[in-house]
Design an enzyme around this catalytic site. Structure first.
Site, PDB file in Angstrom:
ATOM      1  N   LYS A  60      11.873  49.676   6.038  1.00 39.10           N
ATOM      2  CA  LYS A  60      11.620  50.389   4.782  1.00 39.10           C
ATOM      3  C   LYS A  60      10.875  49.497   3.783  1.00 39.10           C
ATOM      4  CE  LYS A  60      16.093  51.199   4.159  1.00 39.10           C
ATOM      5  NZ  LYS A  60      16.699  50.595   5.365  1.00 39.10           N
ATOM      6  N   ARG A  68      21.669  57.142  -0.385  1.00 41.93           N
ATOM      7  CA  ARG A  68      22.410  56.736   0.809  1.00 41.93           C
ATOM      8  C   ARG A  68      23.644  57.593   1.047  1.00 41.93           C
ATOM      9  NH1 ARG A  68      20.356  51.163   1.053  1.00 41.93           N
ATOM     10  NH2 ARG A  68      21.206  50.094   2.852  1.00 41.93           N
ATOM     11  N   ARG A 117      15.419  37.865  10.565  1.00 43.17           N
ATOM     12  CA  ARG A 117      15.219  37.638   9.136  1.00 43.17           C
ATOM     13  C   ARG A 117      16.310  36.747   8.558  1.00 43.17           C
ATOM     14  NH1 ARG A 117      15.117  42.646   5.279  1.00 43.17           N
ATOM     15  NH2 ARG A 117      17.320  42.528   5.804  1.00 43.17           N
ATOM     16  N   ARG A 170      19.732  36.050   2.836  1.00 42.16           N
ATOM     17  CA  ARG A 170      20.609  37.187   2.541  1.00 42.16           C
ATOM     18  C   ARG A 170      21.931  37.037   3.281  1.00 42.16           C
ATOM     19  NH1 ARG A 170      17.655  43.038   2.693  1.00 42.16           N
ATOM     20  NH2 ARG A 170      19.810  43.645   3.119  1.00 42.16           N
ATOM     21  N   ARG A 206      26.905  47.257   8.825  1.00 43.44           N
ATOM     22  CA  ARG A 206      25.858  47.969   8.060  1.00 43.44           C
ATOM     23  C   ARG A 206      25.325  49.152   8.864  1.00 43.44           C
ATOM     24  NH1 ARG A 206      22.013  43.078   6.915  1.00 43.44           N
ATOM     25  NH2 ARG A 206      20.547  44.636   6.107  1.00 43.44           N
TER      26      ARG A 206
HETATM   27  P1  AP5 Z   1      12.647  45.444   6.321  1.00 36.68           P
HETATM   28  O1  AP5 Z   1      11.342  46.012   5.994  1.00 36.68           O
HETATM   29  O2  AP5 Z   1      13.285  44.512   5.380  1.00 36.68           O
HETATM   30  O3  AP5 Z   1      13.688  46.627   6.678  1.00 36.68           O
HETATM   31  P2  AP5 Z   1      14.565  47.493   5.733  1.00 36.68           P
HETATM   32  O4  AP5 Z   1      14.651  48.852   6.348  1.00 36.68           O
HETATM   33  O5  AP5 Z   1      14.079  47.428   4.333  1.00 36.68           O
HETATM   34  O6  AP5 Z   1      15.946  46.748   5.928  1.00 36.68           O
HETATM   35  P3  AP5 Z   1      17.012  46.203   4.880  1.00 36.68           P
HETATM   36  O7  AP5 Z   1      17.674  45.007   5.455  1.00 36.68           O
HETATM   37  O8  AP5 Z   1      16.467  46.139   3.525  1.00 36.68           O
HETATM   38  O9  AP5 Z   1      18.054  47.344   5.024  1.00 36.68           O
HETATM   39  P4  AP5 Z   1      19.289  47.709   4.280  1.00 36.68           P
HETATM   40  O10 AP5 Z   1      19.133  49.174   4.135  1.00 36.68           O
HETATM   41  O11 AP5 Z   1      20.516  47.226   4.981  1.00 36.68           O
HETATM   42  O12 AP5 Z   1      19.284  46.849   2.942  1.00 36.68           O
HETATM   43  P5  AP5 Z   1      19.211  47.213   1.419  1.00 36.68           P
HETATM   44  O13 AP5 Z   1      18.588  46.083   0.747  1.00 36.68           O
HETATM   45  O14 AP5 Z   1      18.684  48.576   1.205  1.00 36.68           O
HETATM   46  O15 AP5 Z   1      12.525  44.773   7.777  1.00 36.68           O
HETATM   47  C1  AP5 Z   1      13.588  44.055   8.365  1.00 36.68           C
HETATM   48  C2  AP5 Z   1      12.996  42.863   9.158  1.00 36.68           C
HETATM   49  O16 AP5 Z   1      12.234  43.386  10.238  1.00 36.68           O
HETATM   50  C3  AP5 Z   1      12.053  41.979   8.340  1.00 36.68           C
HETATM   51  O17 AP5 Z   1      12.229  40.659   8.739  1.00 36.68           O
HETATM   52  C4  AP5 Z   1      10.660  42.497   8.731  1.00 36.68           C
HETATM   53  O18 AP5 Z   1       9.697  41.494   8.631  1.00 36.68           O
HETATM   54  C5  AP5 Z   1      10.873  42.919  10.166  1.00 36.68           C
HETATM   55  N1  AP5 Z   1      10.018  44.051  10.567  1.00 36.68           N
HETATM   56  C6  AP5 Z   1       9.669  45.126   9.805  1.00 36.68           C
HETATM   57  N2  AP5 Z   1       8.876  45.987  10.508  1.00 36.68           N
HETATM   58  C7  AP5 Z   1       8.741  45.430  11.745  1.00 36.68           C
HETATM   59  C8  AP5 Z   1       8.050  45.849  12.935  1.00 36.68           C
HETATM   60  N3  AP5 Z   1       7.346  46.999  12.977  1.00 36.68           N
HETATM   61  N4  AP5 Z   1       8.140  45.065  14.015  1.00 36.68           N
HETATM   62  C9  AP5 Z   1       8.844  43.887  13.987  1.00 36.68           C
HETATM   63  N5  AP5 Z   1       9.517  43.426  12.892  1.00 36.68           N
HETATM   64  C10 AP5 Z   1       9.471  44.203  11.776  1.00 36.68           C
HETATM   65  O19 AP5 Z   1      20.772  47.267   1.048  1.00 36.68           O
HETATM   66  C11 AP5 Z   1      21.570  46.101   1.067  1.00 36.68           C
HETATM   67  C12 AP5 Z   1      22.968  46.428   0.576  1.00 36.68           C
HETATM   68  O20 AP5 Z   1      22.903  46.854  -0.803  1.00 36.68           O
HETATM   69  C13 AP5 Z   1      23.680  47.588   1.281  1.00 36.68           C
HETATM   70  O21 AP5 Z   1      24.347  47.162   2.441  1.00 36.68           O
HETATM   71  C14 AP5 Z   1      24.645  48.060   0.204  1.00 36.68           C
HETATM   72  O22 AP5 Z   1      25.746  47.205   0.095  1.00 36.68           O
HETATM   73  C15 AP5 Z   1      23.815  47.902  -1.067  1.00 36.68           C
HETATM   74  N6  AP5 Z   1      23.036  49.115  -1.397  1.00 36.68           N
HETATM   75  C16 AP5 Z   1      21.682  49.225  -1.460  1.00 36.68           C
HETATM   76  N7  AP5 Z   1      21.311  50.463  -1.792  1.00 36.68           N
HETATM   77  C17 AP5 Z   1      22.466  51.169  -1.946  1.00 36.68           C
HETATM   78  C18 AP5 Z   1      22.752  52.531  -2.261  1.00 36.68           C
HETATM   79  N8  AP5 Z   1      21.774  53.423  -2.488  1.00 36.68           N
HETATM   80  N9  AP5 Z   1      24.054  52.922  -2.324  1.00 36.68           N
HETATM   81  C19 AP5 Z   1      25.054  52.040  -2.102  1.00 36.68           C
HETATM   82  N10 AP5 Z   1      24.855  50.742  -1.789  1.00 36.68           N
HETATM   83  C20 AP5 Z   1      23.570  50.311  -1.705  1.00 36.68           C
HETATM   84 MG    MG Z   2      14.957  46.786   2.492  1.00 37.61          MG
END
Ligand code: AP5
Ligand code: MG
Length: 190
Positions: free
Chosen positions: A14, A89, A128, A134, A146
């Site tokens: 994402k 979410r 990552r 992180r 997760r």
């Molecule tokens: P990346 O692009 O970072 O993926 P992502 O989908 O953004 O993954 P996140 O780790 O951000 O997901 P998340 O949903 O757990 O975290 P968030 O910050 O939202 O890519 C991941 C890796 O893959 C990178 O190294 C990238 O380089 C690599 N990659 C990308 N594309 C690739 C490809 N095509 N091929 C190979 N490699 C690739 O949430 C974190 C925490 O915050 C949650 O657990 C929760 O506690 C809290 N939180 C956030 N939002 C909410 C909400 N709305 N409600 C409640 N709690 C929330």
């Molecule tokens: Mg993200």
């Protein structure tokens, strides 16, 4: 306005895809994960409260996240549209977002949902974890949690947008450019 929900499990890409999408469509990127990590880095009360949930891979309570995103939308009065990354979410968050946008006489245009195999998610997040600092990328048990929380609490959001005819699944396996092309293919049809 063009308002895109960029959806998918942890590690689906994402954040990676949002960077290119905001450039192409001139949208404002709102990632609740990034905003929460910013609060944490600033050691704000909100950030310190959120950390308890984030470190375990659990969702931060709806009321905290909803209030936070509403503030961010209000700060962007002139925006052409938004990319919502990692939000909504839960169905409660999706309902709250619809209300916020309707107050601004706009709505979600499309939900693009990246689909990635579980082993690939784990590989990306573990990879990552070596460089991101992180806490939630460091431990396989937290990564597994997760993904489980996504399947249990977040995947039902698909039904919410499906009922509105806005859900578009996108293959999230392949190169970053290939996936970007697929996402644009769906968004350009809006
Ligand atoms: P990346 O692009 O970072 O993926 P992502 O989908 O953004 O993954 P996140 O780790 O951000 O997901 P998340 O949903 O757990 O975290 P968030 O910050 O939202 O890519 C991941 C890796 O893959 C990178 O190294 C990238 O380089 C690599 N990659 C990308 N594309 C690739 C490809 N095509 N091929 C190979 N490699 C690739 O949430 C974190 C925490 O915050 C949650 O657990 C929760 O506690 C809290 N939180 C956030 N939002 C909410 C909400 N709305 N409600 C409640 N709690 C929330
Ligand atoms: Mg993200």
């Amino acid at each position: 306005m063009l308002n895109v929900v960029l959806f998918g499990p942890p590690g689906a890409g994402k954040g990676t895809q949002a960077v290119n999408l905001i450039e192409k469509y001139k949208l404002v990127h709102l990632s609740t994960g990034d905003i929460l990590r910013g609060e944490l880095a600033a050691k704000s009360p909100l950030g310190l409260e959120a950390k308890k949930f984030m470190d375990k891979g659990e969702l931060v309570p709806d009321e905290v996240v909803i209030g936070m995103i509403e503030g961010k939308i209000d700060q962007q009065a002139g925006a052409k549209g938004f990319i919502f990354d990692g939000f909504p979410r839960t169905k409660a968050q999706a309902g709250a977002l619809d209300k916020m946008l309707s107050k601004k006489n706009t709505a979600i245009s499309i939900m693009v949902a990246l689909e990635v195999e579980k082993q690939e998610l784990v590989n990306r997040l573990m990879g990552r974890g070596k460089v991101s600092g992180r806490a939630d990328d460091q431990d396989i048990n937290v990564i597994e949690n997760r993904i489980a929380v996504y399947n249990r609490e977040t995947a039902p959001v698909i039904d919410y947008y499906s009922a509105q005819g806005k859900f578009k699944p996108v293959n999230g396996m392949g190169t970053i450019d290939e996936i970007f092309g697929r996402l644009c293919g769906e968004i350009d049809k809006v």
